[in-house]
Scaffold this active site. Structure first.
Site, mmCIF file in Angstrom:
data_model
loop_
_atom_site.group_PDB
_atom_site.id
_atom_site.type_symbol
_atom_site.label_atom_id
_atom_site.label_comp_id
_atom_site.label_asym_id
_atom_site.label_seq_id
_atom_site.Cartn_x
_atom_site.Cartn_y
_atom_site.Cartn_z
ATOM 1 N N ARG A 65 120.978 25.494 -49.890
ATOM 2 C CA ARG A 65 120.152 26.123 -51.020
ATOM 3 C C ARG A 65 118.880 26.213 -50.594
ATOM 4 O O ARG A 65 118.099 27.174 -50.991
ATOM 5 C CB ARG A 65 120.479 25.388 -52.384
ATOM 6 C CG ARG A 65 121.979 25.423 -52.681
ATOM 7 C CD ARG A 65 122.324 26.863 -52.986
ATOM 8 N NE ARG A 65 123.513 26.714 -53.536
ATOM 9 C CZ ARG A 65 124.405 27.888 -53.643
ATOM 10 N NH1 ARG A 65 124.189 28.755 -53.294
ATOM 11 N NH2 ARG A 65 125.747 27.719 -54.364
ATOM 12 N N LYS A 103 120.346 27.614 -57.459
ATOM 13 C CA LYS A 103 121.689 27.849 -58.073
ATOM 14 C C LYS A 103 122.478 26.509 -57.480
ATOM 15 O O LYS A 103 122.715 26.065 -56.238
ATOM 16 C CB LYS A 103 122.224 29.073 -57.013
ATOM 17 C CG LYS A 103 123.671 29.329 -57.514
ATOM 18 C CD LYS A 103 124.090 30.721 -56.765
ATOM 19 C CE LYS A 103 125.482 31.223 -57.125
ATOM 20 N NZ LYS A 103 125.891 32.123 -56.305
#
Length: 129
Positions: A65, A103
């Site tokens: 991420r 996310k």
């Protein structure tokens, strides 16, 4: 951890010096994004015929991420990694990127390692207790 941060920095620099196509230098150089996170992982060799060494766990997902939220030519690091880096090497330049929505992780305070021109322009978090 500082050694890994230096490897990441060296990989970004090597990419900047590598032509996309040696026969057509005008096409430019490679420009990679790097994500950096620190924590536990599980490692194993997967497969029987075509064996591959793999890493699993939330640490790997968080590093991924960090990479996907990075920018070309930059090293994006989690707060935990920067805390440990500062504890081990206070001279390492970091740049505060602020809190951002990641996310699957929620809001995370993130940093750039070795800010542009190698200078620190943000305050790193305090080392963990």
């Amino acid at each position: 951890v500082p050694g890994l941060a230096c490897c990441a920095r060296d990989a970004v620099q090597a990419a900047r010096e590598t032509l996309v196509d040696e026969d057509e230098p005008g096409r430019g150089h490679l420009d990679i994004r790097v994500g950096f996170h620190t924590g536990p992982v599980v490692a194993n060799v997967v497969g029987t015929r075509n064996k591959k060494f793999c890493l699993f766990g939330d640490t790997v997902n968080t590093a991924s991420r960090m990479e996907s939220n990075s920018l070309p030519g930059r090293i994006h690091a989690s707060e935990r990694s920067v805390q440990l880096l500062r504890q081990q090497d206070p001279s390492l330049a970091v740049e505060d990127r602020g809190v951002m929505e990641i996310k699957g992780k929620g809001k995370m305070h993130t940093f750039w390692l070795n800010g542009e021109a190698g200078r620190a322009s943000g305050k790193a978090p305090e080392p963990p207790p």
